[in-house]
Design an enzyme around this catalytic site. Structure first.
Site, PDB file in Angstrom:
ATOM      1  N   GLY A  44      -1.600  60.580  48.064  1.00 41.14           N
ATOM      2  CA  GLY A  44      -0.161  60.403  48.273  1.00 41.14           C
ATOM      3  C   GLY A  44       0.174  59.277  49.224  1.00 41.14           C
ATOM      4  O   GLY A  44      -0.682  58.478  49.612  1.00 41.14           O
ATOM      5  N   VAL A  45       1.458  59.234  49.583  1.00 41.11           N
ATOM      6  CA  VAL A  45       1.948  58.193  50.489  1.00 41.11           C
ATOM      7  C   VAL A  45       1.214  58.299  51.825  1.00 41.11           C
ATOM      8  O   VAL A  45       0.767  57.305  52.392  1.00 41.11           O
ATOM      9  CB  VAL A  45       3.471  58.343  50.708  1.00 41.11           C
ATOM     10  CG1 VAL A  45       3.956  57.445  51.839  1.00 41.11           C
ATOM     11  CG2 VAL A  45       4.223  58.029  49.423  1.00 41.11           C
ATOM     12  N   GLY A 118       3.628  62.433  35.563  1.00 34.13           N
ATOM     13  CA  GLY A 118       3.963  63.710  34.923  1.00 34.13           C
ATOM     14  C   GLY A 118       5.445  63.973  34.967  1.00 34.13           C
ATOM     15  O   GLY A 118       6.118  63.644  35.933  1.00 34.13           O
ATOM     16  N   GLY A 185      15.644  52.268  64.127  1.00 35.31           N
ATOM     17  CA  GLY A 185      14.794  52.591  65.277  1.00 35.31           C
ATOM     18  C   GLY A 185      14.323  54.029  65.229  1.00 35.31           C
ATOM     19  O   GLY A 185      14.399  54.762  66.211  1.00 35.31           O
ATOM     20  N   ILE A 187      11.054  56.719  63.497  1.00 36.39           N
ATOM     21  CA  ILE A 187       9.603  56.820  63.691  1.00 36.39           C
ATOM     22  C   ILE A 187       8.871  55.630  63.072  1.00 36.39           C
ATOM     23  O   ILE A 187       8.054  54.980  63.723  1.00 36.39           O
ATOM     24  CB  ILE A 187       9.093  58.155  63.105  1.00 36.39           C
ATOM     25  CG1 ILE A 187       9.757  59.319  63.841  1.00 36.39           C
ATOM     26  CG2 ILE A 187       7.582  58.243  63.225  1.00 36.39           C
ATOM     27  CD1 ILE A 187       9.298  60.697  63.412  1.00 36.39           C
ATOM     28  N   LEU A 190       9.530  52.211  64.895  1.00 34.86           N
ATOM     29  CA  LEU A 190       8.902  52.042  66.213  1.00 34.86           C
ATOM     30  C   LEU A 190       7.384  51.975  66.096  1.00 34.86           C
ATOM     31  O   LEU A 190       6.738  51.170  66.779  1.00 34.86           O
ATOM     32  CB  LEU A 190       9.330  53.170  67.153  1.00 34.86           C
ATOM     33  CG  LEU A 190      10.838  53.224  67.444  1.00 34.86           C
ATOM     34  CD1 LEU A 190      11.134  54.261  68.513  1.00 34.86           C
ATOM     35  CD2 LEU A 190      11.390  51.859  67.877  1.00 34.86           C
ATOM     36  N   GLU A 191       6.796  52.809  65.213  1.00 37.93           N
ATOM     37  CA  GLU A 191       5.335  52.774  65.078  1.00 37.93           C
ATOM     38  C   GLU A 191       4.882  51.408  64.541  1.00 37.93           C
ATOM     39  O   GLU A 191       4.032  50.750  65.137  1.00 37.93           O
ATOM     40  CB  GLU A 191       4.854  53.879  64.129  1.00 37.93           C
ATOM     41  CG  GLU A 191       4.932  55.277  64.746  1.00 37.93           C
ATOM     42  CD  GLU A 191       4.357  56.389  63.866  1.00 37.93           C
ATOM     43  OE1 GLU A 191       4.356  57.528  64.308  1.00 37.93           O
ATOM     44  OE2 GLU A 191       3.907  56.112  62.724  1.00 37.93           O
ATOM     45  N   LEU A 322       7.413  65.745  56.645  1.00 40.29           N
ATOM     46  CA  LEU A 322       6.182  65.597  57.416  1.00 40.29           C
ATOM     47  C   LEU A 322       5.008  66.152  56.622  1.00 40.29           C
ATOM     48  O   LEU A 322       5.113  67.230  56.017  1.00 40.29           O
ATOM     49  CB  LEU A 322       6.307  66.344  58.746  1.00 40.29           C
ATOM     50  CG  LEU A 322       7.369  65.813  59.716  1.00 40.29           C
ATOM     51  CD1 LEU A 322       7.526  66.747  60.904  1.00 40.29           C
ATOM     52  CD2 LEU A 322       7.032  64.400  60.180  1.00 40.29           C
ATOM     53  N   HIS A 447     -10.723  70.763  83.863  1.00 44.25           N
ATOM     54  CA  HIS A 447     -10.306  69.760  84.835  1.00 44.25           C
ATOM     55  C   HIS A 447     -11.330  68.642  84.854  1.00 44.25           C
ATOM     56  O   HIS A 447     -12.529  68.929  84.870  1.00 44.25           O
ATOM     57  CB  HIS A 447     -10.207  70.395  86.227  1.00 44.25           C
ATOM     58  CG  HIS A 447      -9.821  69.406  87.286  1.00 44.25           C
ATOM     59  ND1 HIS A 447      -8.540  68.903  87.387  1.00 44.25           N
ATOM     60  CD2 HIS A 447     -10.550  68.816  88.275  1.00 44.25           C
ATOM     61  CE1 HIS A 447      -8.485  68.047  88.402  1.00 44.25           C
ATOM     62  NE2 HIS A 447      -9.697  67.965  88.951  1.00 44.25           N
TER      63      HIS A 447
HETATM   64  P1  NAD Z   1      14.021  58.026  60.425  1.00 44.07           P
HETATM   65  O1  NAD Z   1      15.047  58.900  59.853  1.00 44.07           O
HETATM   66  O2  NAD Z   1      13.031  58.568  61.396  1.00 44.07           O
HETATM   67  O3  NAD Z   1      14.718  56.785  61.150  1.00 44.07           O
HETATM   68  C1  NAD Z   1      15.582  55.914  60.498  1.00 44.07           C
HETATM   69  C2  NAD Z   1      16.492  55.295  61.534  1.00 44.07           C
HETATM   70  O4  NAD Z   1      17.216  54.258  60.911  1.00 44.07           O
HETATM   71  C3  NAD Z   1      17.504  56.274  62.106  1.00 44.07           C
HETATM   72  O5  NAD Z   1      17.453  56.220  63.507  1.00 44.07           O
HETATM   73  C4  NAD Z   1      18.826  55.758  61.549  1.00 44.07           C
HETATM   74  O6  NAD Z   1      19.899  55.972  62.423  1.00 44.07           O
HETATM   75  C5  NAD Z   1      18.541  54.285  61.379  1.00 44.07           C
HETATM   76  N1  NAD Z   1      19.358  53.586  60.389  1.00 44.07           N
HETATM   77  C6  NAD Z   1      19.720  54.048  59.164  1.00 44.07           C
HETATM   78  N2  NAD Z   1      20.441  53.085  58.504  1.00 44.07           N
HETATM   79  C7  NAD Z   1      20.511  52.013  59.340  1.00 44.07           C
HETATM   80  C8  NAD Z   1      21.100  50.719  59.241  1.00 44.07           C
HETATM   81  N3  NAD Z   1      21.736  50.343  58.135  1.00 44.07           N
HETATM   82  N4  NAD Z   1      20.983  49.868  60.290  1.00 44.07           N
HETATM   83  C9  NAD Z   1      20.327  50.261  61.423  1.00 44.07           C
HETATM   84  N5  NAD Z   1      19.758  51.463  61.569  1.00 44.07           N
HETATM   85  C10 NAD Z   1      19.832  52.335  60.537  1.00 44.07           C
HETATM   86  O7  NAD Z   1      13.309  57.352  59.176  1.00 44.07           O
HETATM   87  P2  NAD Z   1      11.983  56.517  59.075  1.00 44.07           P
HETATM   88  O8  NAD Z   1      11.542  56.000  60.393  1.00 44.07           O
HETATM   89  O9  NAD Z   1      12.250  55.541  57.983  1.00 44.07           O
HETATM   90  O10 NAD Z   1      10.955  57.615  58.609  1.00 44.07           O
HETATM   91  C11 NAD Z   1      11.174  58.255  57.355  1.00 44.07           C
HETATM   92  C12 NAD Z   1      10.562  59.613  57.288  1.00 44.07           C
HETATM   93  O11 NAD Z   1       9.160  59.551  57.351  1.00 44.07           O
HETATM   94  C13 NAD Z   1      11.043  60.519  58.378  1.00 44.07           C
HETATM   95  O12 NAD Z   1      11.478  61.718  57.763  1.00 44.07           O
HETATM   96  C14 NAD Z   1       9.843  60.786  59.215  1.00 44.07           C
HETATM   97  O13 NAD Z   1       9.801  62.138  59.619  1.00 44.07           O
HETATM   98  C15 NAD Z   1       8.681  60.475  58.295  1.00 44.07           C
HETATM   99  N6  NAD Z   1       7.632  59.838  59.080  1.00 44.07           N
HETATM  100  C16 NAD Z   1       6.968  60.560  60.006  1.00 44.07           C
HETATM  101  C17 NAD Z   1       6.014  59.956  60.781  1.00 44.07           C
HETATM  102  C18 NAD Z   1       5.296  60.749  61.813  1.00 44.07           C
HETATM  103  O14 NAD Z   1       5.288  61.965  61.742  1.00 44.07           O
HETATM  104  N7  NAD Z   1       4.697  60.106  62.809  1.00 44.07           N
HETATM  105  C19 NAD Z   1       5.734  58.616  60.648  1.00 44.07           C
HETATM  106  C20 NAD Z   1       6.420  57.915  59.706  1.00 44.07           C
HETATM  107  C21 NAD Z   1       7.365  58.536  58.929  1.00 44.07           C
END
Ligand code: NAD
Length: 474
Positions: A44-45, A118, A185, A187, A190-191, A322, A447
């Site tokens: 998967g993804v 499928g 900004g 997950i 930022l990652e 998740l 510790h």
């Molecule tokens: P997210 O929902 O975490 O963040 C998207 C962000 O984009 C939000 O803060 C939102 O306000 C902002 N946004 C939306 N439209 C915008 C715009 N036009 N201009 C500026 N900002 C805008 O989504 P994601 O980071 O794309 O992640 C997607 C999914 O994948 C999430 O459900 C996350 O749980 C999952 N994911 C999880 C992990 C992890 O568990 N570490 C890692 C990657 C992804």
């Protein structure tokens, strides 16, 4: 419709962290299982284009940062040189080994793994379309739909220019752009933004909400934001992207927000504005299952859809999207098919942002407690008081535990700091097993470890934590 040996036939659509554990669990319990995924590599993804390759890149990014910061500790390295082909090879190698492992486990368990797209023809038949265009029909007693989600690509950003990437494109690591705009900004933004910044890109993040990582408590996000502020060229909240234009010089972005320079030209853009569930276009309308306008398949706590033969799990079955939630749902769905009284009743689904520092939380958050008017005691333990945090030079961390005031039952936990994603497992166990503060405080934690910050937070619920003295209020 059991097969000739009397085994029940299960079709699992989608081979990600929901689908393949479901297939394995069902096979282990004697079902005749077919696992179908359109991708040539199962996983998967998460495995192919998400969690795993991003963690491989973040590992390298952390290594680079640590080598740069080691000069504070009296060790100086040369500025790291990045061999992009080798780095890509490392990442792809990790993915290859793991997908190979899934293939091997399918073989060992007798799960038929088929590469095909499928779709359902009715409540007991699916059509599988192979890569060469040929189709076949497959009958089943039960189908578990685990087809996941895809990156959202709002039309205004969809210029068909490869320099505008989603997370899949960013993970391909075609090059290291000089200037990268990250839209969103959350997950993923930022990652991957942090990984590219460590590799040498000038990263600018724009977030339309007033804060980055809006779902997390602010005291947990603050140490991350402070570090990102030193690594990114800019983090602009309350900022909109009014337009993107592809030009030979780069992608020109018109930005609207306080104090934001506009327009700006970027070499690449990462669009990370959420994900879209894949519940549409897979024939569910030919069954009794219901799909929402957004594309989620409606399920109850037993992961059953409105069609008794069809179950749905993972991203396509609802938030949070998740991998680990999908895996738990897989077990529930199979147990229900086997006639057991299972339900998805977990209290704590851990969330982890795998940046450096990591941010992790589970159960009730402080923000949710405030919003929902739930009375909680919150005890914080700053990592500056941890011997281990001092020894690794990472004192910006924080551990906090939320308790029910009368019973001292642990309702939630939040951690920011290196390794927070590993440490949060103790919080998940505490919340799920209804542990009370004394359970954590009186369990011996090795510790010197960062896990002691959990023990000391718990101590703070009814006594003084050993390494912090807070004078009693008169
Ligand atoms: P997210 O929902 O975490 O963040 C998207 C962000 O984009 C939000 O803060 C939102 O306000 C902002 N946004 C939306 N439209 C915008 C715009 N036009 N201009 C500026 N900002 C805008 O989504 P994601 O980071 O794309 O992640 C997607 C999914 O994948 C999430 O459900 C996350 O749980 C999952 N994911 C999880 C992990 C992890 O568990 N570490 C890692 C990657 C992804």
């Amino acid at each position: 419709m059991a097969d000739s040996s009397g085994k029940k036939k299960l079709l699992v659509l989608g081979g990600g962290p929901g689908g393949y554990p479901a297939a394995f669990e069902a096979a282990d319990h004697g079902m005749d299982v077919t696992l179908v995924d359109q991708d040539p590599q199962p996983g998967g993804v998460c495995l192919n284009r998400g969690c795993i390759p991003s963690k491989a890149l973040l590992h390298v990014a952390k290594l680079i940062t640590e080598s740069r910061e080691a000069s504070h500790l009296g060790v100086t390295f040369e500025e790291p040189k990045i061999d992009l082909d080798k780095l890509r090879g490392f990442k792809n190698g990790v993915v290859g080994k793991l997908t190979g492992g899934i293939r091997e486990l399918c073989r060992a368990r007798g799960v038929k793994l088929i590469q095909a797209r499928g779709s359902l023809l009715n409540s007991t038949t699916a059509e599988l379309k192979h890569a060469d265009g040929k189709t076949e029909k497959l009958s089943f007693d039960y189908c578990i739909v685990a087809v996941g989600s895809r990156p959202a690509m709002p039309p205004m950003f969809n210029l068909g220019d490869p320099r505008i990437m989603d997370s899949t494109g960013a993970l391909e690591l075609a090059d290291i752009p000089k200037k990268l705009l990250v839209i969103g900004g959350g997950i993923i933004g930022l990652e991957l933004g942090q990984a590219y910044a460590c590799f040498g890109s000038k990263v600018t993040v724009v977030e339309m909400l007033p804060a980055i990582c809006a779902g997390a408590d602010r005291d947990l996000v603050n140490p991350l934001q402070k570090r990102l502020a030193t690594q990114f060229a800019g983090i602009h909240v309350n900022t909109k992207v009014k337009s993107l234009k592809a030009t030979p010089e780069g992608i020109v972005a018109e930005l609207e927000g306080e104090g934001v320079e506009s327009p700006q030209t970027f070499d690449r853009v990462l669009l990370s504005v959420g994900r879209v569930p894949n519940g549409k276009g897979i024939g569910l309308e030919t069954t009794k299952a219901k799909v929402t306008d957004r594309g989620f398949v409606e399920v109850n706590k037993k992961m059953q859809t409105a069609d008794p033969n069809i179950f749905a799990i993972g991203d396509v079955a609802g938030e949070p999207m998740l991998a680990h939630k999908a895996t738990r749902e897989a077990k529930v769905a199979v147990e229900v098919i086997l006639g057991e009284p299972a339900e998805f009743d977990n209290l704590a689904i851990p969330s982890v942002i795998y940046t450096d520092p990591e941010v992790a939380w589970c159960g009730l958050t402080e923000t949710q407690a405030k919003e929902q008017g739930i009375e909680v005691n919150v005890v914080r333990f700053p990592w500056a008081a941890s011997g281990r945090a001092q020894a690794i030079g990472r004192t910006e961390g924080l551990t906090k535990v939320l308790f029910e005031p009368k019973t001292e039952r642990i309702l939630g936990m939040g951690i920011v700091g290196p390794g927070a994603g590993e440490l949060i497992a103790e919080g998940v166990l505490a919340v799920e097993t209804a542990a009370v503060a004394r359970d954590l405080a009186e369990s011996i934690h090795a510790h010197p470890t960062l896990s002691e910050t959990i023990m000391e937070s718990a101590e703070g619920a009814f006594a003084q934590a050993t390494h912090i003295y807070r004078p009693k209020r008169k």
